[in-house]
Design an enzyme around this catalytic site. Structure first.
Site, short mmCIF file in Angstrom:
data_model
loop_
_atom_site.label_atom_id
_atom_site.label_comp_id
_atom_site.label_asym_id
_atom_site.label_seq_id
_atom_site.Cartn_x
_atom_site.Cartn_y
_atom_site.Cartn_z
N LYS B 75 66.10 52.01 30.32
CA LYS B 75 66.86 50.81 30.67
C LYS B 75 68.34 51.03 30.40
O LYS B 75 68.69 51.67 29.39
CB LYS B 75 66.33 49.63 29.86
CG LYS B 75 66.92 48.28 30.26
CD LYS B 75 66.26 47.14 29.48
CE LYS B 75 66.84 45.79 29.84
NZ LYS B 75 66.22 44.68 29.09
N SER B 150 64.49 40.77 31.76
CA SER B 150 65.60 41.53 32.27
C SER B 150 65.31 43.01 32.54
O SER B 150 66.06 43.64 33.25
CB SER B 150 66.78 41.44 31.29
OG SER B 150 66.46 42.10 30.08
N SER B 174 61.81 40.04 27.87
CA SER B 174 62.36 40.96 28.88
C SER B 174 61.58 42.24 29.12
O SER B 174 61.88 42.98 30.05
CB SER B 174 63.80 41.31 28.53
OG SER B 174 64.65 40.24 28.84
#
Lengths: 94, 483
Positions: B75, B150, B174
């Site tokens: 990420k 997210s 997330s």
């Protein structure tokens, strides 16, 4: 609690943000919606309840007071938008 | 069957039997990325050249670790030395970290291969990855829908077989919510189990890094790599390092499962409620005890979460000032204008909204009514979980109130977007571990996620519980995105 336009602008100022005229109304509405939702907390009895700062029972994390020198100044300055003689460049403040 | 279809533990088996090489694996994934990235938009940066180079270096070496030569996606809020870490924000568009996050160091020590940095909501603030400043990631099950967020890039890439697994971060859901939207497995570890050093901070008392994987065994395998006490993160907890594969296949005979009834009622889509309840029935067949219980905290938890998370964010994001790194405006005559204009031009709408909310609840006159109150309710929520965990080993709820929604559907109503976190935020507030695993699809063939919640530092039971259901139902073999 009702948030006024003046309050919103004061908060934006504290946060170092400019708000455009068209942003002011939508942010005001969003902030009000979210704060209204947050009012559910008013119905919770929190007398005699302590605050939780962190979620684990960790109390303190000490480490040895040792100096570790990070020598790669160039790596640290690599991301600086403006630099001069191994220093960050900022506008004149005095 | 292509190599990119396989799970990591299947790949490792083939490597051990010398049926394939580490180069075959990396090549397979790169070809998949070449074919599918244009449809999915999961990556901010693709490091295919570096990945091939490393695979070529590793091919003749001796496998020195379990995950030797296995590729991974990271990420884009986790710092990687030498590759950009943008947080999907204009603020950090060109930021190259001078150091590796601790989890990245661990991945490198395993000789794993980074395929790239995954798209996300800007600074991890969002539930759909639509708030990325660069691109909108699509859900591989239906490219008109969001992948969740997210960590939407990470989850979509795993679901689309563009990476074998990925790292996400979870502040209020997330990891788990995008895993649920994309039909993959997402684990948020106990707060403090995985080092946050090098994770760009959003809300420091809630953030945790964790694995997004194709199945539960891979989740345990990657968690084994990520854990360990870290001096560089003062909130990292010094607990004994466990091997999460050891008890994975022990089964759930005698396990006590609590089912909080409030998580199946108002606000939760009926198809989801039913699907998760059916899944819970399977646990009875597997020998677990299932009992309904009460945990009436969802709304309070959501309000507490948004107050605390935004307060911490407003403080954490104060560092972005256009001086040492990040975006700097051209439009200034003095230092104050430099700060303000840099921040105003580079932060996106949602980030500004949260900074403003956070600044508001911390400001003089409102601190007690909102922030302090929320910190107290946080204690109550923790206590309620503790009570339940004196009776049950795990709790089961849906992961999200809906399946993945259409792109654009919730963009204009921030509060509605926040409701996507209804089932997940309370775990971050209480520091508990949770895993989302797929438990079926709805009438539109979109995956549904089930969330299993465990006691602090009891990831073993969590993974064992998830594994037992997965082996009984074989979601991955039954349902696949048509890509």
């Amino acid at each position: 609690m009702k948030v006024s336009k003046e309050e919103l602008l004061h908060i934006a100022n504290l946060a170092n943000l400019n708000l455009k005229e068209e942003e002011v109304n939508s942010y005001l509405e969003n902030l009000q919606d979210i704060l209204n939702f947050a009012n559910v907390l008013n119905n919770v009895d929190t007398s005699n309840i302590d605050e939780t700062i962190g979620s684990t029972s960790n109390v303190n994390a000490f480490r040895k007071d040792e100096v570790k020198v990070f020598e790669d100044t160039e790596a640290l300055l690599r991301n600086a938008p403006e630099k001069e003689n191994n220093m960050f460049n900022v506008p004149k403040v005095i | 069957m292509e190599l990119y279809d396989l799970t990591v533990h299947e790949l490792i088996e083939k490597l051990e039997k010398k049926e394939i090489s580490v180069l075959d694996i990396t090549k397979s994934y790169i070809s998949r990325i070449d074919n599918k990235e244009k449809d999915i938009n999961a990556f901010v940066t693709i490091t295919d050249k570096e990945a091939l180079e490393k695979a070529n270096e590793l091919i003749d070496g001796k496998a020195s670790s379990k995950c030797y030569g296995i590729p991974i996606g990271i990420k884009d809020n986790i710092c990687t030395n030498g590759t950009k870490t943008t947080c999907s924000s204009k603020m950090l568009e060109n930021f190259v970290s001078p150091y590796d996050a601790t989890v990245v160091e661990k991945i490198n020590n395993e000789n794993m291969i980074c395929l790239g940095k995954m798209n996300m909501d800007e600074f991890a603030m969002g539930a759909s990855t639509e708030y990325s400043a660069f691109k909108k990631t699509k859900n591989p099950w239906d490219i008109e829908r969001v992948p969740g967020g997210s960590s939407g890039g990470s989850a979509a890439a795993v679901a689309a077989n563009m990476v074998p697994w990925a790292l996400g971060s979870d502040t209020g859901g997330s990891i788990r919510q995008p895993a649920s939207f994309c039909g993959v497995v997402g684990l948020k570890p106990t707060y403090g189990l995985v080092s946050r050093y090098g994770l760009v901070a959003f809300a420091s008392s809630l953030d945790q890094i964790g694995p997004i994987t194709k199945d539960v065994e891979d989740s345990a395998l990657l968690l084994n790599v990520l854990t360990g006490h870290d001096e560089k993160d003062s909130t990292s907890v010094n607990v004994e390092k466990k091997n999460y594969l050891e008890h994975l296949k022990d089964g759930v005979e005698g396990l006590k499962i609590g089912v909080p009834k409030e998580f199946f009622g108002e606000g939760i889509n009926e198809e989801i409620s039913k699907s998760v309840k059916d899944a819970i029935d399977k646990y009875k067949e597997l020998g677990a005890t299932v009992e309904e219980c009460s945990l009436d905290i969802a709304d309070q938890a959501l309000a507490t979460y948004y107050i605390i998370a935004c307060a911490e964010a407003s403080s954490n994001l104060g560092r972005f000032d256009g001086i040492r790194y990040g975006y700097r405006t051209n439009n200034f005559t003095n230092l104050n204008e430099l700060f303000r204009n840099s921040r105003s031009e580079a932060f996106g709408d949602e980030v500004k909204r949260r900074i403003i909310l956070g600044t508001y609840v911390l400001s003089s006159g409102y601190y007690d009514a909102y922030y302090k109150k929320a910190q107290k309710v946080r204690t109550i929520i923790k206590n309620k979980f503790n009570e339940l965990f004196s009776k049950y080993d795990v709790l089961i709820t849906p992961t999200a109130p809906t399946v993945a929604y259409k792109i654009g559907e919730k963009c204009n109503n921030p509060l509605e977007m926040y409701l996507a976190d209804l089932c997940t935020v309370s775990l971050n507030i209480a520091g508990l571990p949770g895993i989302s695993i797929p438990c079926g699809v709805n009438s539109n063939n979109m995956p549904i996620g089930m969330q299993i919640i465990g006691k602090q530092f009891d990831e073993e039971t969590l993974l064992k519980t998830a594994y037992a259901y997965e082996q009984k139902t074989k979601f991955r073999e039954t349902y696949k995105p048509e890509l």
